[in-house]
Design an enzyme around this catalytic site. Structure first.
Site, mmCIF file in Angstrom:
data_model
loop_
_atom_site.group_PDB
_atom_site.id
_atom_site.type_symbol
_atom_site.label_atom_id
_atom_site.label_comp_id
_atom_site.label_asym_id
_atom_site.label_seq_id
_atom_site.Cartn_x
_atom_site.Cartn_y
_atom_site.Cartn_z
ATOM 1 N N CYS A 1 0.894 -1.247 0.065
ATOM 2 C CA CYS A 1 0.004 -0.078 -0.031
ATOM 3 C C CYS A 1 1.021 1.307 -0.233
ATOM 4 O O CYS A 1 1.925 1.211 -0.491
ATOM 5 C CB CYS A 1 -0.985 0.024 1.319
ATOM 6 S SG CYS A 1 -0.113 -0.289 2.715
ATOM 7 N N HIS B 1 32.265 1.756 27.938
ATOM 8 C CA HIS B 1 33.403 1.309 26.942
ATOM 9 C C HIS B 1 33.048 2.422 25.573
ATOM 10 O O HIS B 1 32.056 1.939 24.981
ATOM 11 C CB HIS B 1 33.345 -0.014 26.701
ATOM 12 C CG HIS B 1 34.409 -0.629 26.010
ATOM 13 N ND1 HIS B 1 34.456 -0.159 24.277
ATOM 14 C CD2 HIS B 1 35.340 -1.467 26.165
ATOM 15 C CE1 HIS B 1 35.555 -0.726 24.021
ATOM 16 N NE2 HIS B 1 36.163 -1.596 24.949
#
Length: 617
Positions: free
Chosen positions: A26, A538
């Site tokens: 669609c 980190h």
């Protein structure tokens, strides 16, 4: 092919080519019918940045792509080697409502683009006439009017074709049936019966009542179903040498008369009952109907349920000449657009601003999935504010008794479609006020309270964390830990937490505590809070290989700090230029000591605002 990789990823996550029964699309979604939905990996698809959302509704597996869905559909079509007949959807299984939604979407989806374009052109023509730019007697107007009206006038032909494909028959047979309904001979007979007052003639001695079936919806859909059933029965019983010619002959010679004698009159009566029934319900409390539609429309879109209302809107136009439902949907659209605009104005995250900005542009033209799925829904409050604003705007439009006079999908051009044939009046202004108010209200509410972690001015409000809270050490986009491109972090072996793609170059203290460890390369730091939370930050993936060059430490092991203190700085661009991923895991390394570690931030987070929270055993 531009979308070759995305197509491959989609196919791999839906169970492969052999799991596809059919595929259509669609305005924004790929709509799969799968043999086994359990083979599809919806969560895996959601992780692909080219996919906005995955929804299972109406018996379909729907992949929300956005404005470029047709390009992706073609790529998937080519990658899977689907033949044209694979775009024909079989009859839906499941409960009655699922089958209804599946059939309606399957019939109307193939021509949704030209349907919206025709409605927009009609609205623009009405605007041109009202402004005096065109005269209805001019050749320019007549040609453009023919272009805008052709689809609606010949609805039975177009719907005959798509309904035939949906019901599993020969679409050319059902298209011919639609052509018979709009044939000049039939329209001439109808006009003559109107003038003479004699409403009936006879077919083989059986009285026929003539109707004008141009622009009709329900008669051809019912006739197509009957024709496809007849075709299947005929094909099953006829010899192979006769099927090609005699099956269509049986369908046409039986279905066309049956449509004029029985199906057409009954369907016309049903159409009028639906239109009059809707009008009766709408007249009870137009403002309440508007509020309900404005609030709930986007929820229906999320689950694919909005297709159930499309035939009703088209039927209103065919029977009554106008429709009051479509205008009430416009505030639902502008409400979500306004909320996304508020996110765009408020957010300081570059990626989130980009998503919100592009979503606003798409939403203005009626494509709200990017705004809903990528921006408002993940942040929750903006989506709610958009629905609330849509309800208020819808109530105003309902109270104003605003209508549209051609079909389309709710977007900026719908305002032109609200212009009455007699010229501008109060109903149009009510529609404009309701539409703009929804936009302004949702934007304003989102700016004020839609994103608790950010401020419009860019200043960060101080947050005093509790002993179980971890503030974000940086500003950026939040990732689930399992999305980090490193199996050690993603697996949770080092602990639970989240990750952030940083938007700036600083790492701030997420709580009060001390530095427990600092890597020699300064790319990672271990922290210990006063309450005993052990946290590892980190910066980037594999950035240890940079040997500390882009990193600067402002603390050493044993230093104490308070929330918001500067711990590290890093050269974000240098890390990217070196080819490393910036995803920064933020992990509670002693998470096994807690009952739960929760990510409390949304899709984007600002430094010194809540990111994680722990629950004690």
């Amino acid at each position: 092919m531009e979308y070759h990789t995305l197509a491959q990823d989609i196919l791999s996550h839906i169970g492969g080519r052999d799991n596809i029964v059919s595929l259509v699309h669609c305005a924004t979604r790929l709509r799969f019918k799968l043999k086994d939905n359990h083979k599809a990996d919806a969560e895996g698809l959601k992780k692909n940045p080219g996919i906005i959302m995955v929804v299972e509704s109406g018996g379909q597996f729907q992949v929300v792509i956005g404005n470029h869905v047709n390009d992706v559909w073609q790529a998937v079509h080519a990658e899977a080697g689907l033949a044209d007949e694979n775009a024909v959807e079989p009859q839906a299984e499941g409960h009655l409502f699922s089958r209804l939604i599946d059939n309606v979407s399957g019939i109307f989806t193939p021509f949704i683009g030209v349907l919206a374009a025709s409605g927009i052109l009609k609205g623009l023509l009405a605007l041109a006439v009202v402004c005096g730019w065109l005269s209805i007697d001019s050749g320019t107007y007549k040609i453009w009017f023919a272009a805008s009206d052709a689809l609606f006038f010949f609805f039975p032909l177009v719907l005959g074709y798509t309904a035939g494909k949906k019901f599993g028959g020969n679409p050319f047979i059902t298209m011919v049936i639609g052509g018979a309904l709009t044939h000049p001979t039939i329209i001439t007979a109808f006009n003559a019966s109107q003038q003479s007052g004699a409403m009936t003639e006879a077919f083989l001695g059986i009285p026929v009542t003539w109707f004008n079936y141009s622009a009709s919806v329900i008669p051809i859909i019912l006739a197509a179903w009957v024709s496809c059933w007849l075709e299947k029965q005929s094909t099953r019983r006829l010899p192979a040498a006769m099927k090609t010619f005699f099956a269509p002959l049986i369908c046409l010679s039986i279905t066309v008369p049956l449509t004029f004698l029985v199906i057409g009159p009954l369907a016309t009566g049903l159409s009028q009952m639906l239109a009059n029934g809707y009008q009766w319900i709408y007249a009870l409390a137009p403002w309440l109907a508007g509020a309900a539609m404005g609030a709930l429309w986007q929820v229906c879109v999320i689950f694919g349920l909005h297709w159930g209302l499309v035939p009703l809107m088209i039927n209103n136009l065919a029977v009554l000449g106008h429709d009051s439902m479509l205008p009430m949907l416009l505030p639902a659209v502008t409400g979500q657009v306004g909320a996304a605009l508020g996110v765009f104005l408020r957010s300081r995250d570059a990626r989130q601003k980009m998503l919100a900005g592009s979503s606003v542009t798409a939403g203005i033209f009626g494509i709200t999935e990017p705004a809903v799925y990528a921006v408002n829904l993940p942040l929750r409050r903006p989506f709610i504010f958009g629905c609330v604003a849509g309800a208020i705007g819808g109530a105003i439009i309902g109270f104003s008794n605003t209508h549209v006079y051609s079909f389309g999908f709710a977007n900026i051009f719908t305002i032109a479609q609200m212009i009455p044939p007699g010229g501008v009046d109060a109903t149009l202004w009510g529609g404009i006020v309701g539409t703009l108010l929804a936009l302004i209200l949702s934007c304003g509410m989102t700016l004020v309270a839609g994103m608790p972690g950010a401020t419009p001015s860019g200043a960060v409000m101080p947050v005093i964390p509790g002993e179980d809270d971890i503030l974000s050490p940086m500003t950026g986009t939040v990732l689930a830990l399992d999305q980090v491109p490193d199996p050690t972090f993603a697996s949770g072996l080092l602990g639970q937490g989240a990750a952030i793609i940083p938007a700036d170059n600083k790492v701030m203290a997420p709580f009060a505590g001390e530095v427990a460890s600092l890597f020699q390369t300064r790319h990672a730091i271990g922290l210990l809070s006063h309450s005993g939370i052990e946290l590892l930050i980190h910066v980037g993936i594999d950035t240890v290989r940079l040997d500390g060059k882009p990193f600067t430490a402002h603390v050493t092991v044993g230093d104490t700090f308070k929330p918001g203190d500067l711990l590290l700085e890093f050269d974000r661009q240098a890390i990217l230029d070196a080819g490393y991923d910036l995803a920064t895991p933020i992990i509670i390394t002693n998470s096994d000591e807690y009952r739960e570690v929760m990510t409390v931030a949304g899709a984007a987070v600002t430094a010194k605002t809540p990111l994680l929270s722990v629950t004690h055993r």
